[in-house]
Write a protein that holds these residues in place. Structure first.
Motif, mmCIF file in Angstrom:
data_model
loop_
_atom_site.group_PDB
_atom_site.id
_atom_site.type_symbol
_atom_site.label_atom_id
_atom_site.label_comp_id
_atom_site.label_asym_id
_atom_site.label_seq_id
_atom_site.Cartn_x
_atom_site.Cartn_y
_atom_site.Cartn_z
ATOM 1 N N ILE A 386 0.916 -1.134 0.027
ATOM 2 C CA ILE A 386 0.044 0.085 0.029
ATOM 3 C C ILE A 386 0.731 1.220 0.069
ATOM 4 O O ILE A 386 2.010 1.279 0.439
ATOM 5 N N THR A 387 0.200 2.411 -0.539
ATOM 6 C CA THR A 387 1.233 3.610 -0.640
ATOM 7 C C THR A 387 0.565 4.630 0.334
ATOM 8 O O THR A 387 -0.366 4.458 1.057
ATOM 9 N N GLU A 388 1.481 5.775 0.702
ATOM 10 C CA GLU A 388 1.013 6.482 1.337
ATOM 11 C C GLU A 388 -0.367 7.337 0.959
ATOM 12 O O GLU A 388 -1.134 7.446 1.921
ATOM 13 N N GLU A 389 -0.693 7.502 -0.259
ATOM 14 C CA GLU A 389 -1.780 8.008 -0.689
ATOM 15 C C GLU A 389 -2.926 7.176 -0.378
ATOM 16 O O GLU A 389 -3.991 7.624 -0.005
ATOM 17 N N GLU A 390 -2.710 5.914 -0.581
ATOM 18 C CA GLU A 390 -3.795 5.054 -0.471
ATOM 19 C C GLU A 390 -4.305 5.060 1.090
ATOM 20 O O GLU A 390 -5.407 4.586 1.504
ATOM 21 N N ILE A 391 -3.142 4.966 1.812
ATOM 22 C CA ILE A 391 -3.349 4.963 3.377
ATOM 23 C C ILE A 391 -4.175 6.239 3.732
ATOM 24 O O ILE A 391 -5.280 6.143 4.487
ATOM 25 N N ASP A 392 -3.910 7.307 3.342
ATOM 26 C CA ASP A 392 -4.669 8.741 3.361
ATOM 27 C C ASP A 392 -6.138 8.308 2.878
ATOM 28 O O ASP A 392 -7.145 8.937 3.592
ATOM 29 N N TYR A 393 -6.349 7.828 1.819
ATOM 30 C CA TYR A 393 -7.635 7.507 1.294
ATOM 31 C C TYR A 393 -8.495 6.740 2.256
ATOM 32 O O TYR A 393 -9.558 7.064 2.594
ATOM 33 N N ALA A 394 -7.775 5.771 2.759
ATOM 34 C CA ALA A 394 -8.389 4.794 3.717
ATOM 35 C C ALA A 394 -8.983 5.629 4.833
ATOM 36 O O ALA A 394 -9.953 5.328 5.521
ATOM 37 N N LEU A 395 -7.964 6.439 5.317
ATOM 38 C CA LEU A 395 -8.340 7.344 6.520
ATOM 39 C C LEU A 395 -9.187 8.303 6.357
ATOM 40 O O LEU A 395 -10.193 8.445 7.432
ATOM 41 N N ALA A 396 -9.307 8.834 5.192
ATOM 42 C CA ALA A 396 -10.372 9.728 5.065
ATOM 43 C C ALA A 396 -11.788 9.139 4.998
ATOM 44 O O ALA A 396 -12.898 9.844 5.294
ATOM 45 N N GLN A 397 -11.905 8.006 4.415
ATOM 46 C CA GLN A 397 -13.241 7.204 4.185
ATOM 47 C C GLN A 397 -13.607 6.865 5.689
ATOM 48 O O GLN A 397 -14.851 6.712 5.966
ATOM 49 N N LEU A 398 -12.686 6.381 6.579
ATOM 50 C CA LEU A 398 -13.055 6.055 7.940
ATOM 51 C C LEU A 398 -13.532 7.216 8.648
ATOM 52 O O LEU A 398 -14.775 7.128 9.155
#
Length: 404
Positions: A386-398
């Motif tokens: 996973i990438t930083e951007e994808e982690i940020d995406y998951a956090l935003a959805q949560l």
């Protein structure tokens, strides 16, 4: 595509009609995947934040692992252990070296690795320690999850996993997880092993108190008891180190491995220990037709080589810091607590807001797949690619789910 043409509802109905209901999956039907992303039968993409309960540490269809599988499929897939094949020695040697142990015994599933560990520990107890015949006992922890076999569920404290499967296998003593005094008191002259998860995954990614694992190691050494570390979920890079035990410089007598060892392609598990432990087994005393098969060994060897570079351990540690930082910022904003290490986290959602199941379903509608465990707890375990951007995406959805 109009709603009436969607394939997902019918596929979900068919699965429910023709399958025993031993799981309660989210209503998503996956058709393809690559890296950290999944695509369903209707073309919708999802970020995978479960990674097959850590079986997909290296992501979906990692090129090196797929290439290894393809090459082996064209050559040889199974011989049984009646013969030696040309992939076997490399896998066993390289995995033993990764673990710092003398020997490896390959099996298939994680539960088989645990069952193997139990059998070896008992045999070691009788043949080496001199335990009273038929009286060997193993100390385990409350909240454990080591598999689904009859023997393993016999010492589970999860009634949903245990109920109605008796009579239960004797020989286990259950103590509170993280309580060194209780564990020490449970050990007697007939104790052959302590079996623990360095971090309890199914229970909600429970990290034991600092000093607990070193304390267990010292007690086991002093009392001549084997320490069996179930690293099936926590191992192979998941927590930012090769093994979760490394966070406190603990070396167990036996590693129980699985899940990610098969690269998300084939089931591969293994027990790794020194010769004085695994050497108690003699021909005919334990085995598996598919254990250590050529296809499994080819993929497993490539997994070990990926780990030997240290790249995935570093990614887990660095990206895990980003994940946990973002999660901690949500404590008090819908989350009650966050636990874990590396790219592994257990999140306790305020039960006044929703259950873990409801949270998982809402995340699904936002393109993130995770899974609930007990009550209002969900687990996050994305692939280590996973990438930083994808982690940020998951956090935003949560964050959006928690404020809906």
């Amino acid at each position: 595509m109009i709603k009436d043409e969607l394939r997902t509802p019918g596929a979900v109905r068919d699965a429910q009609r023709w399958t025993a209901h031993n799981y309660h999956p989210l209503p998503v039907v996956i058709a393809s995947a690559e890296g950290a992303w999944l695509t369903d039968v209707d073309g919708r993409r999802y970020l995978d934040c479960l990674a097959g309960y850590s079986a997909l540490n290296f992501g979906h269809r990692h090129p090196k692992l797929v290439d290894a599988a393809h090459a082996q499929l064209d050559r040889l897939t199974l011989t049984s252990r009646a013969f030696i094949h040309d992939q076997f020695a490399d896998f066993c040697r390289e995995l033993a070296q990764l673990c710092g142990k003398d020997l490896v015994l390959p099996m298939n599933t994680g539960a088989e690795a645990v069952e193997t560990g139990i059998k070896v520990a008992r045999k070691w107890g009788y043949q080496v320690k001199g335990v009273t015949p038929g009286q060997a006992n193993i100390v385990v922890a409350e909240g454990n999850f080591h598999g689904r076999t009859t023997t393993i569920v016999s010492f589970s404290t999860d009634e949903e996993a245990r109920a109605d499967y008796g009579p239960y296998t004797p020989g286990f003593r259950v103590v509170p997880y993280g309580d060194l005094d209780a564990l020490t008191a449970a050990i007697d002259g007939d104790t052959v092993a302590v079996l623990l998860e360095p971090i309890q995954g199914e229970q909600g990614v429970i990290v034991p108190p600092a000093g607990y694992l070193p304390g267990v190691r010292q007690v086991c050494t002093t009392r001549n008891v084997l320490l069996l570390a179930d690293e099936i979920q926590s191992g192979l890079g998941r927590t930012g180190t090769t093994f979760a035990c490394e966070h406190e410089d603990v070396v167990p007598d036996m590693y129980l491995l699985g899940k990610a060892l098969g690269g998300g392609i084939v089931p591969v598990s293994a027990v790794a220990a020194d010769a004085e432990v695994l050497g108690v087994l003699k021909p005919g005393e334990h085995g598996s037709t598919f254990g250590g098969n050529p296809l499994a060994c080819a993929v497993g060897t490539e997994v070990v080589r990926l780990l030997a570079t240290g790249e995935f351990q570093r990614r887990s540690a660095e990206l895990g810091a980003r994940l946990h930082g973002g999660l901690q910022a949500l404590v008090g904003k819908g989350l009650l607590a966050v636990r874990g290490r590396g790219l592994w986290a257990g999140l306790d959602i305020d039960p006044a807001l929703m259950t873990g199941r409801e949270a998982s379903e809402r995340l699904m509608t936002r393109g993130v797949l995770a899974k609930d465990t007990h009550g209002s707890t969900i687990r996050l375990a994305p692939p280590l690619v996973i990438t930083e951007e994808e982690i940020d995406y998951a956090l935003a959805q949560l964050a959006a789910v928690l404020t809906e």
